[in-house]
Design a protein around this motif. Sequence first.
Motif, PDB file in Angstrom:
ATOM      1  N   GLY A 123       0.847  -1.189   0.000  1.00 49.73           N
ATOM      2  CA  GLY A 123       0.000   0.000   0.000  1.00 49.73           C
ATOM      3  C   GLY A 123       0.881   1.236   0.000  1.00 49.73           C
ATOM      4  O   GLY A 123       1.822   1.336   0.794  1.00 49.73           O
ATOM      5  N   LEU A 124       0.612   2.170  -0.882  1.00 46.83           N
ATOM      6  CA  LEU A 124       1.492   3.338  -1.004  1.00 46.83           C
ATOM      7  C   LEU A 124       1.316   4.319   0.145  1.00 46.83           C
ATOM      8  O   LEU A 124       2.290   4.849   0.673  1.00 46.83           O
ATOM      9  N   LEU A 125       0.073   4.577   0.524  1.00 43.76           N
ATOM     10  CA  LEU A 125      -0.205   5.540   1.585  1.00 43.76           C
ATOM     11  C   LEU A 125      -0.314   4.841   2.937  1.00 43.76           C
ATOM     12  O   LEU A 125      -0.746   3.688   3.018  1.00 43.76           O
ATOM     13  N   HIS A 126       0.029   5.551   3.990  1.00 40.90           N
ATOM     14  CA  HIS A 126      -0.153   5.021   5.343  1.00 40.90           C
ATOM     15  C   HIS A 126      -1.603   4.597   5.552  1.00 40.90           C
ATOM     16  O   HIS A 126      -1.875   3.506   6.084  1.00 40.90           O
ATOM     17  N   SER A 127      -2.534   5.444   5.124  1.00 42.97           N
ATOM     18  CA  SER A 127      -3.957   5.153   5.312  1.00 42.97           C
ATOM     19  C   SER A 127      -4.395   3.925   4.523  1.00 42.97           C
ATOM     20  O   SER A 127      -5.304   3.202   4.951  1.00 42.97           O
ATOM     21  N   ASP A 128      -3.774   3.679   3.382  1.00 47.91           N
ATOM     22  CA  ASP A 128      -4.085   2.471   2.615  1.00 47.91           C
ATOM     23  C   ASP A 128      -3.724   1.228   3.407  1.00 47.91           C
ATOM     24  O   ASP A 128      -4.555   0.340   3.622  1.00 47.91           O
ATOM     25  N   GLN A 129      -2.487   1.153   3.851  1.00 44.69           N
ATOM     26  CA  GLN A 129      -2.009  -0.058   4.517  1.00 44.69           C
ATOM     27  C   GLN A 129      -2.690  -0.276   5.862  1.00 44.69           C
ATOM     28  O   GLN A 129      -2.751  -1.408   6.362  1.00 44.69           O
ATOM     29  N   GLN A 130      -3.237   0.783   6.438  1.00 43.85           N
ATOM     30  CA  GLN A 130      -3.976   0.644   7.688  1.00 43.85           C
ATOM     31  C   GLN A 130      -5.184  -0.284   7.541  1.00 43.85           C
ATOM     32  O   GLN A 130      -5.635  -0.886   8.514  1.00 43.85           O
ATOM     33  N   LEU A 131      -5.695  -0.411   6.330  1.00 49.13           N
ATOM     34  CA  LEU A 131      -6.847  -1.285   6.093  1.00 49.13           C
ATOM     35  C   LEU A 131      -6.481  -2.758   6.203  1.00 49.13           C
ATOM     36  O   LEU A 131      -7.355  -3.612   6.372  1.00 49.13           O
ATOM     37  N   PHE A 132      -5.186  -3.056   6.108  1.00 50.70           N
ATOM     38  CA  PHE A 132      -4.717  -4.440   6.273  1.00 50.70           C
ATOM     39  C   PHE A 132      -3.471  -4.399   7.145  1.00 50.70           C
ATOM     40  O   PHE A 132      -2.343  -4.402   6.670  1.00 50.70           O
ATOM     41  N   ASN A 133      -3.723  -4.326   8.445  1.00 47.05           N
ATOM     42  CA  ASN A 133      -2.612  -4.151   9.384  1.00 47.05           C
ATOM     43  C   ASN A 133      -2.949  -4.770  10.734  1.00 47.05           C
ATOM     44  O   ASN A 133      -2.616  -4.235  11.788  1.00 47.05           O
ATOM     45  N   GLY A 134      -3.660  -5.917  10.689  1.00 45.80           N
ATOM     46  CA  GLY A 134      -4.022  -6.595  11.925  1.00 45.80           C
ATOM     47  C   GLY A 134      -5.267  -6.058  12.588  1.00 45.80           C
ATOM     48  O   GLY A 134      -5.545  -6.375  13.746  1.00 45.80           O
ATOM     49  N   GLY A 135      -6.046  -5.244  11.849  1.00 46.39           N
ATOM     50  CA  GLY A 135      -7.230  -4.636  12.426  1.00 46.39           C
ATOM     51  C   GLY A 135      -8.526  -5.243  11.935  1.00 46.39           C
ATOM     52  O   GLY A 135      -8.550  -6.296  11.276  1.00 46.39           O
ATOM     53  N   SER A 136      -9.618  -4.541  12.207  1.00 47.22           N
ATOM     54  CA  SER A 136     -10.961  -5.071  11.958  1.00 47.22           C
ATOM     55  C   SER A 136     -11.316  -5.161  10.481  1.00 47.22           C
ATOM     56  O   SER A 136     -12.291  -5.832  10.121  1.00 47.22           O
ATOM     57  N   THR A 137     -10.570  -4.504   9.620  1.00 52.56           N
ATOM     58  CA  THR A 137     -10.896  -4.515   8.188  1.00 52.56           C
ATOM     59  C   THR A 137     -10.063  -5.523   7.393  1.00 52.56           C
ATOM     60  O   THR A 137     -10.229  -5.626   6.175  1.00 52.56           O
ATOM     61  N   ASP A 138      -9.188  -6.252   8.065  1.00 48.78           N
ATOM     62  CA  ASP A 138      -8.322  -7.206   7.352  1.00 48.78           C
ATOM     63  C   ASP A 138      -9.123  -8.214   6.534  1.00 48.78           C
ATOM     64  O   ASP A 138      -8.773  -8.527   5.389  1.00 48.78           O
ATOM     65  N   SER A 139     -10.194  -8.745   7.122  1.00 55.59           N
ATOM     66  CA  SER A 139     -10.943  -9.798   6.439  1.00 55.59           C
ATOM     67  C   SER A 139     -11.622  -9.271   5.177  1.00 55.59           C
ATOM     68  O   SER A 139     -11.689  -9.970   4.153  1.00 55.59           O
ATOM     69  N   GLN A 140     -12.112  -8.032   5.227  1.00 56.77           N
ATOM     70  CA  GLN A 140     -12.756  -7.445   4.047  1.00 56.77           C
ATOM     71  C   GLN A 140     -11.733  -7.238   2.929  1.00 56.77           C
ATOM     72  O   GLN A 140     -12.007  -7.517   1.759  1.00 56.77           O
ATOM     73  N   VAL A 141     -10.550  -6.770   3.289  1.00 52.04           N
ATOM     74  CA  VAL A 141      -9.480  -6.604   2.300  1.00 52.04           C
ATOM     75  C   VAL A 141      -9.108  -7.950   1.696  1.00 52.04           C
ATOM     76  O   VAL A 141      -8.952  -8.079   0.473  1.00 52.04           O
ATOM     77  N   SER A 142      -8.972  -8.961   2.538  1.00 49.39           N
ATOM     78  CA  SER A 142      -8.626 -10.301   2.046  1.00 49.39           C
ATOM     79  C   SER A 142      -9.676 -10.815   1.068  1.00 49.39           C
ATOM     80  O   SER A 142      -9.343 -11.390   0.025  1.00 49.39           O
ATOM     81  N   THR A 143     -10.936 -10.597   1.402  1.00 42.33           N
ATOM     82  CA  THR A 143     -12.018 -11.035   0.521  1.00 42.33           C
ATOM     83  C   THR A 143     -11.943 -10.345  -0.829  1.00 42.33           C
ATOM     84  O   THR A 143     -12.005 -10.982  -1.884  1.00 42.33           O
ATOM     85  N   TYR A 144     -11.791  -9.037  -0.816  1.00 40.17           N
ATOM     86  CA  TYR A 144     -11.729  -8.282  -2.073  1.00 40.17           C
ATOM     87  C   TYR A 144     -10.509  -8.674  -2.905  1.00 40.17           C
ATOM     88  O   TYR A 144     -10.551  -8.610  -4.141  1.00 40.17           O
ATOM     89  N   SER A 145      -9.431  -9.064  -2.244  1.00 40.99           N
ATOM     90  CA  SER A 145      -8.206  -9.391  -2.979  1.00 40.99           C
ATOM     91  C   SER A 145      -8.374 -10.628  -3.856  1.00 40.99           C
ATOM     92  O   SER A 145      -7.626 -10.806  -4.828  1.00 40.99           O
ATOM     93  N   THR A 146      -9.364 -11.456  -3.534  1.00 36.94           N
ATOM     94  CA  THR A 146      -9.603 -12.666  -4.338  1.00 36.94           C
ATOM     95  C   THR A 146     -10.979 -12.679  -4.994  1.00 36.94           C
ATOM     96  O   THR A 146     -11.280 -13.582  -5.770  1.00 36.94           O
ATOM     97  N   ASP A 147     -11.803 -11.677  -4.699  1.00 36.72           N
ATOM     98  CA  ASP A 147     -13.177 -11.643  -5.211  1.00 36.72           C
ATOM     99  C   ASP A 147     -13.453 -10.265  -5.814  1.00 36.72           C
ATOM    100  O   ASP A 147     -14.008  -9.391  -5.161  1.00 36.72           O
TER     101      ASP A 147
END
Length: 323
Positions: A263-287
């Motif tokens: 993720g280029l921006l700090h705010s981008d990578q915050q979406l996948f950084n051990g927090g509550s949004t990790d699962s949504q990011v993981s889902t979108y990465s394959t779907d």
Amino acid sequence: MAFVYHNSRRSVLSLIGAFMAASMAAAQLSSTFYDSSCPGVLSTIQTAVQSAVNQEARMGASLLRLHFHDCFVNGCDGSVLLDDTASFMGEKTAPPNNNSIRGFDVVDAIKSQVEALCPQVVSCADVLAVAARDAVVALGGPSWTVLLGRRDATTASFNTASSDLPSPLLDLSALITAFSNKGLSTTDLVALSGGHTIGQARCVTFRNRIYNENNISPSFATSTQGNCPSTAGDGDDILSPLDVQSPTAFDNFYFQGLVNQTGLLHSDQQLFNGGSTDSQVSTYSTDMAGFFNDFAAAMVNMGNISPLTGSDGEIRINCRTTN
């Protein structure tokens, strides 16, 4: 204590009232709003956007971003397009926008065509909403039904643009709060962030991340440093793609990048950084289809933020100035 409780209760009630008012205004928007008054407007905007994106693919991201930056400041009212006047300082030179948002000439050209077709019927705010959708489609992304009927603001706010637009330096909790303050859910936050699958960012917005953060791919950090000097002021405006894999294609590679810590921006990578949004990011990465569906829904939700409707505001003839 009773005084504090009373004020807290009043604040909650005021907040509820504000959301109800915004919901009522959004309910007045309609996909058929211009069917009788300007039946050719959607095809006119679509053709103009496709032409602009054909000339410069990056313009697709710029038009999408203009709609976002409009809606997050006092609602989707076209205020981001207003130039400064003697009576107010507009939003274009606020820190999140200065030397950053672009595409005004394209919007001007579209508005001129729309005015020739249907004089003073279609708002600049609606032009932005439709152009954002058409820009996404032009780069291979999903389509959605844009609700219409917004009217244009007669003022703009430098201060609100400075305070309400989410910074690329925000942590996850602050991002969630910033979107919640606009009536958008955490699902909306992650889906809308997927708009960063297109476009670019300036070195000044990600310098600290690529030199000082640990949740970043070392090879990605090194390669990006080659395009962004470590010294503040040097190369601040040099651009790097937000999605290095396919910067001009609207797809789900942005989310794959987050999973791979690119993720280029700090705010981008915050979406996948051990927090509550990790699962949504993981889902979108394959779907990708799932991401497209949620992105389309989130764009409708964002387009419903506090629109001016009915007799409020005006229909600007020139998007840069009030009538």
